[in-house]
Each structure stands twice: as C-alpha cells, then as structure tokens.
Motif scaffolding. Structure first.
Motif, mmCIF file in Angstrom:
data_model
loop_
_atom_site.group_PDB
_atom_site.id
_atom_site.type_symbol
_atom_site.label_atom_id
_atom_site.label_comp_id
_atom_site.label_asym_id
_atom_site.label_seq_id
_atom_site.Cartn_x
_atom_site.Cartn_y
_atom_site.Cartn_z
ATOM 1 N N LEU A 71 0.786 -1.512 0.068
ATOM 2 C CA LEU A 71 0.269 0.014 -0.393
ATOM 3 C C LEU A 71 1.068 1.587 0.499
ATOM 4 O O LEU A 71 0.383 2.058 -0.652
ATOM 5 C CB LEU A 71 -1.261 -0.092 0.907
ATOM 6 N N THR A 72 1.737 1.169 0.601
ATOM 7 C CA THR A 72 2.929 2.357 0.822
ATOM 8 C C THR A 72 3.695 2.377 -0.475
ATOM 9 O O THR A 72 3.866 3.997 -0.739
ATOM 10 C CB THR A 72 3.619 2.330 1.710
ATOM 11 N N ILE A 73 4.152 1.685 -0.661
ATOM 12 C CA ILE A 73 4.470 1.996 -2.241
ATOM 13 C C ILE A 73 3.614 2.231 -3.210
ATOM 14 O O ILE A 73 4.372 3.383 -3.862
ATOM 15 C CB ILE A 73 5.367 0.791 -2.970
ATOM 16 N N SER A 74 2.322 2.014 -3.187
ATOM 17 C CA SER A 74 1.799 2.484 -4.535
ATOM 18 C C SER A 74 1.065 3.813 -3.990
ATOM 19 O O SER A 74 1.117 4.690 -5.551
ATOM 20 C CB SER A 74 0.148 1.253 -4.297
ATOM 21 N N LEU A 75 0.844 4.364 -3.241
ATOM 22 C CA LEU A 75 1.125 5.685 -3.296
ATOM 23 C C LEU A 75 1.715 5.981 -3.146
ATOM 24 O O LEU A 75 1.814 7.609 -3.573
ATOM 25 C CB LEU A 75 -0.036 6.241 -1.751
ATOM 26 N N SER A 76 2.995 5.848 -2.555
ATOM 27 C CA SER A 76 4.231 7.148 -3.099
ATOM 28 C C SER A 76 4.367 6.686 -4.304
ATOM 29 O O SER A 76 4.073 7.965 -4.901
ATOM 30 C CB SER A 76 5.553 6.431 -2.602
ATOM 31 N N VAL A 77 3.948 6.100 -5.204
ATOM 32 C CA VAL A 77 3.804 5.964 -6.622
ATOM 33 C C VAL A 77 2.789 6.680 -7.179
ATOM 34 O O VAL A 77 3.079 7.318 -8.437
ATOM 35 C CB VAL A 77 3.449 5.327 -7.604
ATOM 36 N N LEU A 78 1.627 7.229 -6.605
ATOM 37 C CA LEU A 78 0.849 7.997 -7.290
ATOM 38 C C LEU A 78 1.151 9.498 -6.578
ATOM 39 O O LEU A 78 0.970 10.066 -7.172
ATOM 40 C CB LEU A 78 -0.298 7.624 -6.725
ATOM 41 N N ALA A 79 1.522 9.809 -5.024
ATOM 42 C CA ALA A 79 2.134 10.527 -4.955
ATOM 43 C C ALA A 79 3.460 11.275 -6.224
ATOM 44 O O ALA A 79 2.637 12.918 -6.484
ATOM 45 C CB ALA A 79 2.185 10.964 -3.798
ATOM 46 N N GLY A 80 3.608 10.890 -6.433
ATOM 47 C CA GLY A 80 5.154 11.479 -7.430
ATOM 48 C C GLY A 80 4.027 12.183 -8.924
ATOM 49 O O GLY A 80 5.212 12.844 -9.399
ATOM 50 N N LEU A 81 2.995 11.215 -9.021
ATOM 51 C CA LEU A 81 2.818 12.164 -10.125
ATOM 52 C C LEU A 81 2.591 13.409 -10.905
ATOM 53 O O LEU A 81 2.712 13.948 -11.142
ATOM 54 C CB LEU A 81 1.916 11.493 -10.650
ATOM 55 N N PRO A 82 1.375 14.327 -9.721
ATOM 56 C CA PRO A 82 1.518 14.974 -9.272
ATOM 57 C C PRO A 82 2.141 16.267 -9.287
ATOM 58 O O PRO A 82 2.547 17.445 -10.059
ATOM 59 C CB PRO A 82 0.346 15.418 -8.598
ATOM 60 N N MET A 83 3.654 16.082 -8.981
ATOM 61 C CA MET A 83 4.789 16.700 -8.530
ATOM 62 C C MET A 83 5.886 17.158 -9.951
ATOM 63 O O MET A 83 6.226 17.573 -10.428
ATOM 64 C CB MET A 83 5.797 16.039 -7.842
ATOM 65 N N VAL A 84 5.984 15.233 -10.184
ATOM 66 C CA VAL A 84 6.262 16.205 -12.187
ATOM 67 C C VAL A 84 5.065 16.631 -13.077
ATOM 68 O O VAL A 84 6.012 17.312 -13.771
ATOM 69 C CB VAL A 84 6.261 14.067 -12.191
#
Length: 256
Positions: A71-84
């Motif tokens: 779950l943590t890995i999934s949410l961290s990957v999702l969080a990277g998208l808007p930043m990029v």
C-alpha cells in the motif's frame, strides 16, 4: 515626415516575439534533476508519513520496513505523478512551446500502435526465454512480496493503478518526453538522446538486479526509438502501461 510633428509621433515598433526554443543539453539536464527531485519528495513524503503513522522511528530500518509494504509503495508512486506534472509545466513555460507539443503528447496511427505492441511482446518474450534458460525467476522476487502485501491490505487495485497508470505516465513524460526532447536537439542528436535517456531511465529501477536492469535498458531503447520514429509519447505511455500491467498479472499469477 510625421516625425517632425509632435502631435503625430511615429508608431512604436513592437519587438518580434521570441521564437519557441527547446531547452538544450544542460538546461534539460538541470531541469531533469529538479523534476526527479520533485518526484522523490512526493514519494518520500508518503513514506515518512506512514513511518510516523505507525509510531516507528524515522530511521533507515523503519523506512525499509514501510517501503516493503504494498500500500505504501502504491501511494508513493501515485504521489510522484502530480509533482512531476507540476515541474514539467513550469519547465516548459519559458520555451514558448505548449506543454503537449514539447513532451510529444500527440496521437499516432493504429499501425504504429500495433508495431509497438508486437515489438514489445517479442522483446519481453525473448528475455523471458533467456531467463528460463538460465534458471532464473521470470519476474523480480520482491514484486511478489509487494503484491501479496497489497492484497492483504485490500489495496491490490491501488497497486494496479499506481504501477500500470501513474508510473508509466510520469516515467515516460520524464524520459521520453522531457529528456529525449531536449537532448535530441542538442549535440547528442536523436540517437544519443535515445541512448542517454534510456540509461537514466534504467538507473531509476535500481531495485532490480543486473539481469532485469539489462531488460529494462533494452525496453527503454525500444521506447526511445518509437518516440523518435513516431513523435508520440502517448504511444510509449501506452506500451509502458501494457508492459507493467502484464508484468503485474504475471507476478500475481506466479505468486499464487
């Protein structure tokens, strides 16, 4: 003669607008570090949050324990998208080129889509055959653990969205969109940009061993070539998404 009459001054000559111009090698490189840094901060914020949420110490051991959670890995990957996306938008503004045009967000023909899919299937199949012949795992071992963890938390669907949607979008916009565009218009040229952007993209997957890194590099070279030939980053996003989805399903199947 109107210049001699104060009441009728000559018309002001407006300067011509600066022509659109892409960032070259160093501009692309510096902004690339900023984009990657923004992605890292977005992902790290999620990991730190979960470490603190679990009441664990903010140490290397605590972070490693949390990072292994699906779950943590999934949410961290999702969080990277808007930043990029945010930093890419900022970086493309001074060029005078639209966001979509700069990053190659244009469609392509069905013929190119079919060629891309067939090429990717052949390449991945060859790597699978080599892996089996060498007695190796077809998929990275840690992926099975991540899938099981996400499934135990009821977050398998979040992991699929993160791996098959979010990761392909921001990785392709970064590697085949941003890096390729700027570097291809520098002294590197298209083929140098394909090679270097593929190497950078491979370096973003250091969780794999050398064998899978070689496979990632070969896929990156294929994606870079398709980006060069078709001019479409949407095509590489689609292929990347299909590859990640297939790998996720394959890992889930093999992991039982």
């Amino acid at each position: 003669m109107d210049a001699f009459h104060p009441d009728t001054p000559p018309e002001a000559i407006e300067p011509s607008p600066r022509p659109p111009r892409a960032w070259k090698f160093w501009g692309t490189t510096v902004w690339g570090f900023v984009i990657f840094g923004a992605m890292f901060l977005g992902q790290a914020a999620v990991i730190v949050y979960y470490v603190l949420l679990q009441g664990g110490p903010l140490t290397a051991e605590g972070i490693i324990r949390v990072v292994g959670d699906g779950l943590t890995i999934s949410l961290s990957v999702l969080a990277g998208l808007p930043m990029v996306l945010l930093v890419l938008w900022i970086a493309t503004r001074p060029t005078g080129i639209t966001f979509a045009d700069y990053l190659g967000l244009r469609g392509t023909s069905w013929r190119n889509v079919i060629i891309g899919i067939v090429s990717l299937v052949v390449l991945v199949t060859l790597w699978d055959l080599v892996s089996r012949a060498a007695g190796r795992e077809v998929t990275p071992g840690f992926m099975g653990d991540v899938l099981k963890s996400a499934q135990a938390d009821g977050a398998l669907w979040i992991l699929v969205i993160a791996f098959a949607v979010a990761a392909p979008v921001w990785e392709e916009l970064f590697a085949r969109g941003w890096l390729y565009r700027g570097w291809s218009e520098s002294f590197l040229g298209p083929y140098g940009a394909i090679a270097l952007s593929s190497i950078v993209w491979t370096g973003m997957h250091l969780q794999y061993d050398w064998f899978f890194l070689c496979e990632v590099l070969s896929i990156g070279l294929l994606f870079g070539y398709l980006r060069f030939r078709t001019g479409s980053t949407w095509l590489t996003i689609l292929l990347h998404a299909l590859n990640n989805l297939a790998a996720t399903i394959q890992t889930w199947w093999l992991a039982g």
